[in-house]
Motif scaffolding. Structure first.
Motif, PDB file in Angstrom:
ATOM      1  N   UNK A 314      35.989  79.887   8.871  1.00 24.18           N
ATOM      2  CA  UNK A 314      35.097  78.719   8.991  1.00 24.18           C
ATOM      3  C   UNK A 314      34.038  78.665   7.884  1.00 24.18           C
ATOM      4  N   UNK A 315      33.577  79.847   7.439  1.00 20.30           N
ATOM      5  CA  UNK A 315      32.521  79.871   6.418  1.00 20.30           C
ATOM      6  C   UNK A 315      33.046  80.246   5.030  1.00 20.30           C
ATOM      7  N   UNK A 316      34.407  80.309   4.877  1.00 20.88           N
ATOM      8  CA  UNK A 316      35.031  80.632   3.583  1.00 20.88           C
ATOM      9  C   UNK A 316      34.432  81.910   2.986  1.00 20.88           C
ATOM     10  N   UNK A 317      34.256  82.920   3.859  1.00 17.80           N
ATOM     11  CA  UNK A 317      33.497  84.109   3.460  1.00 17.80           C
ATOM     12  C   UNK A 317      34.306  85.388   3.679  1.00 17.80           C
ATOM     13  N   UNK A 318      34.177  86.315   2.746  1.00 16.50           N
ATOM     14  CA  UNK A 318      34.773  87.649   2.893  1.00 16.50           C
ATOM     15  C   UNK A 318      33.656  88.673   2.743  1.00 16.50           C
ATOM     16  N   UNK A 319      33.617  89.641   3.661  1.00 16.57           N
ATOM     17  CA  UNK A 319      32.606  90.708   3.584  1.00 16.57           C
ATOM     18  C   UNK A 319      33.301  92.058   3.596  1.00 16.57           C
ATOM     19  N   UNK A 320      33.007  92.888   2.593  1.00 16.43           N
ATOM     20  CA  UNK A 320      33.486  94.271   2.607  1.00 16.43           C
ATOM     21  C   UNK A 320      32.352  95.126   3.144  1.00 16.43           C
ATOM     22  N   UNK A 321      32.560  95.694   4.348  1.00 17.37           N
ATOM     23  CA  UNK A 321      31.473  96.366   5.067  1.00 17.37           C
ATOM     24  C   UNK A 321      31.082  97.696   4.429  1.00 17.37           C
ATOM     25  N   UNK A 322      31.957  98.321   3.676  1.00 16.47           N
ATOM     26  CA  UNK A 322      31.656  99.644   3.109  1.00 16.47           C
ATOM     27  C   UNK A 322      30.602  99.570   2.018  1.00 16.47           C
ATOM     28  N   UNK A 323      30.617  98.465   1.250  1.00 22.31           N
ATOM     29  CA  UNK A 323      29.665  98.376   0.133  1.00 22.31           C
ATOM     30  C   UNK A 323      28.713  97.188   0.289  1.00 22.31           C
TER      31      UNK A 323
END
Length: 361
Positions: A314-323
């Motif tokens: 929905x927000x066109x977002x990718x998050x890499x939680x490690x960094x």
């Protein structure tokens, strides 16, 4: 710093020795040894080039500093000072480059990989997400000029995958994809959801370096092989012959079944390839668990249950939680534009290793 130069000199000496060796007719005649030494020479070349550049820049700096002690007119002195400023910046950059090149190398970085993608929590939606991840990695591999081969797949009725196993071959594949190991989470409205609610599902990705027989020694006595008739499509040929193969590695209980190929021999070869990679991965995971400090020093290339990334549609977002990296371009990432994420993960890993080196000095 002196320790670094000692290391560099040792690398340069070894490089010169290797160049002499690979020019020796006796070694050229021994193809296996020649290939091994040529590979080592290639791995050291960039470090030695940077070292020679560093030596040249250091000499130029000394020459310019000596010139400033002479009686120069104002214009000349200004030119020399400007050049010194540029040379100092070059020297600083070369030092950083050399430090990275001297970091311990992952022996698997140059290898091809076997990647397993599993639909995990979320039923049909998880299997569809597994298919999306397969598409994403396929497009990224294409951009890199790598080759992809589907080794095994278990498709679902909705067009997803319970599991898909692929082999990716090319230049330094493992070095770029090793950080993809882990649980990938998707947040989106499934096609089957009439109320338009966002669901969360997961798929797991396993990345294993391709192991040659010389890399891992599996005792044939530890493998039980069963042959049976393939249940897949293929008409009369497959129904009449026991071409499918199931291999069980008895010490670990790892099972690989292969029925995609026409002949039993081809299925045996494929199954053995996957089995070697899985057995190596199994023992590597055990070592990592026994030595947690190593896990903490790097981005993490181990536990597949570790949630590493969230893909929010929905927000066109990718998050890499490690960094802690968030990018608002999910559409482009799913189209195989993974460079920003992969480069950031590699840099983070290098920074952690450099910090470790400083702390251990």
């Amino acid at each position: 710093m002196d320790e670094m130069f000692e290391k560099l000199q040792a690398v340069a000496d070894r490089y010169d020795e290797l160049n002499e060796l690979i020019s020796d007719p006796a070694i050229i005649a021994d193809t296996q040894r020649f290939m091994k030494l040529s590979k080592e020479e290639g791995e050291l070349r960039e470090t030695v080039d940077k070292y020679h550049q560093f030596e040249d820049v250091t000499k130029q700096i000394k020459d310019d500093e000596d010139m400033l002690y002479e009686k120069l007119d104002d214009d000349m002195a200004s030119m020399v000072k400007d050049e010194l400023k540029d040379l100092e910046a070059q020297k600083e950059q070369l030092e950083e480059d050399i430090k990275l090149l001297l970091l311990p190398k992952d022996p698997n970085d140059d290898k091809n990989i076997i990647m397993e993608i599993h639909g995990a929590a979320g039923g049909d939606e998880a299997s569809l997400f597994a298919a999306d991840l397969f598409s994403m990695y396929s497009k990224y591999a294409e951009r890199q000029g790598w080759k992809i081969e589907v080794v095994d797949e278990n498709a679902t009725e909705v067009g997803g995958f319970k599991e898909i196993v692929i082999m990716i071959t090319g230049d330094k594949v493992y070095s770029k994809l090793k950080f993809e190991n882990g649980a990938h989470r998707v947040q989106r409205v499934p096609a089957t959801e009439s109320a338009g609610r966002v669901h969360t599902s997961t798929a797991t990705v396993g990345v294993m370096p391709e192991e040659e027989e010389v890399d891992i020694d599996i005792d044939p006595k530890d493998i039980r092989t069963d042959v049976y008739r393939s249940s897949g499509a293929g008409g009369q040929h497959i129904n009449k012959t026991s071409s499918a193969v199931r291999m069980t590695h008895l010490p670990t209980g790892i099972v690989v079944a292969m029925q995609d190929e026409r002949s039993q021999q081809q299925n045996r070869a494929k199954a053995m390839q996957i089995l070697r990679a899985r057995v190596y991965d199994y023992y590597k995971q055990q070592e990592r668990s026994a030595y947690d400090a190593e896990r903490k020093s790097a981005v993490g290339t181990g536990d597949r249950s570790e949630r590493i990334r969230t893909y929010n549609y929905p927000q066109n977002r990718v998050t890499d939680h490690r960094i802690g990296l968030t990018l608002n371009k999910l559409d482009r990432i799913m189209n195989g534009e993974l460079d920003d994420i992969i480069d950031a993960l590699i840099l983070s890993d290098q920074a952690a290793k450099l910090e470790n080196l400083k702390n251990n000095d």
